[in-house]
Enzyme design. Sequence first.
Site, PDB file in Angstrom:
ATOM      1  CB  SER A  10     -37.777  41.986 -11.098  1.00  0.00           C
ATOM      2  OG  SER A  10     -37.810  42.920 -12.169  1.00  0.00           O
ATOM      3  CB  VAL A  60     -37.657  36.798 -22.664  1.00  0.00           C
ATOM      4  CG1 VAL A  60     -37.923  36.483 -21.198  1.00  0.00           C
ATOM      5  CG2 VAL A  60     -37.932  38.257 -22.987  1.00  0.00           C
ATOM      6  CG  ASN A  88     -45.277  40.933 -16.943  1.00  0.00           C
ATOM      7  OD1 ASN A  88     -46.229  41.685 -17.163  1.00  0.00           O
ATOM      8  ND2 ASN A  88     -44.222  41.313 -16.232  1.00  0.00           N
ATOM      9  CB  SER A 140     -50.469  46.893 -24.137  1.00  0.00           C
ATOM     10  OG  SER A 140     -50.697  48.281 -23.994  1.00  0.00           O
ATOM     11  CE1 TYR A 153     -44.934  47.648 -24.270  1.00  0.00           C
ATOM     12  CE2 TYR A 153     -47.081  48.701 -24.458  1.00  0.00           C
ATOM     13  CZ  TYR A 153     -46.194  47.907 -23.754  1.00  0.00           C
ATOM     14  OH  TYR A 153     -46.566  47.365 -22.549  1.00  0.00           O
ATOM     15  CB  ALA A 155     -45.481  46.506 -34.084  1.00  0.00           C
ATOM     16  CB  ALA A 156     -44.031  44.242 -29.493  1.00  0.00           C
ATOM     17  CB  ILE A 186     -51.519  49.318 -14.886  1.00  0.00           C
ATOM     18  CG1 ILE A 186     -52.562  48.604 -15.752  1.00  0.00           C
ATOM     19  CG2 ILE A 186     -51.417  48.677 -13.508  1.00  0.00           C
ATOM     20  CD1 ILE A 186     -53.971  48.592 -15.192  1.00  0.00           C
TER      21      ILE A 186
END
Length: 242
Positions: A10, A60, A88, A140, A153, A155-156, A186
Amino acid sequence: MKYALVTGGSRGIGRAICCKLSSMGYYILINYQSNENEAMITLEKVRQLGSDGELLKFNVADSVETNQVLDQWNAEHSGEYIEVLVNNAGVRKDNLMIWMPEDDWHNVVNTGLDGFFFVTQSLLKNMLIRKYGRIINIVSLSGIKGMPGQVNYSAAKGGIIAGTKALSQEVARKNVTVNAVAPGFISTDMTHDLDESDLKKVVPMGRFGKAEEVADLVGFLASKQAAYITGEVISINGGLYT
């Protein structure tokens, strides 16, 4: 009709990817969790580019909800399948680990890592049967080098990177490629809270990247020209050492 699903489509990088894939002739399935207005803006941009698409609302990180929506889509599109998947969807809940609430750990890891598993597993069978597919995971810089204040973040994203490399070996013989794209800084809604004027000083190119630059790389990996590239993690970070 060629179909592509972009989770978290989105806004930001997800929106740019939807636009890029639509320019390549794909009918875009735009996944979102809550912000329908932004998802509709993405859909309108896709239509302005001469393609079309639809919105798919599901979380998700919820296996039941994910499978229900995607199973229903498959039932309504007999003889067709989603040949490009861009994982994403992701969230940031930054904090030092010592102060991190347990919910912030689970929210970030479940959205990123569990979301990768649930959505990919749901679509993988049809890709293998058709002997063609493109799976592109947006990871990332944090998942490669680790970033303080982003243990959840990192770790994911690090887990998705390892999963990318493993899955690519499982499905390569069926002409299904699995790659990861690792953006650095970004300019998107997700980075609006960062001090861009200060952080861009550590980027050799001296600027934040654009969502469209990430989308162009995703578009190449989704193309037939990238057929011999799989299991790779490609950084797009303006020269930041990783």
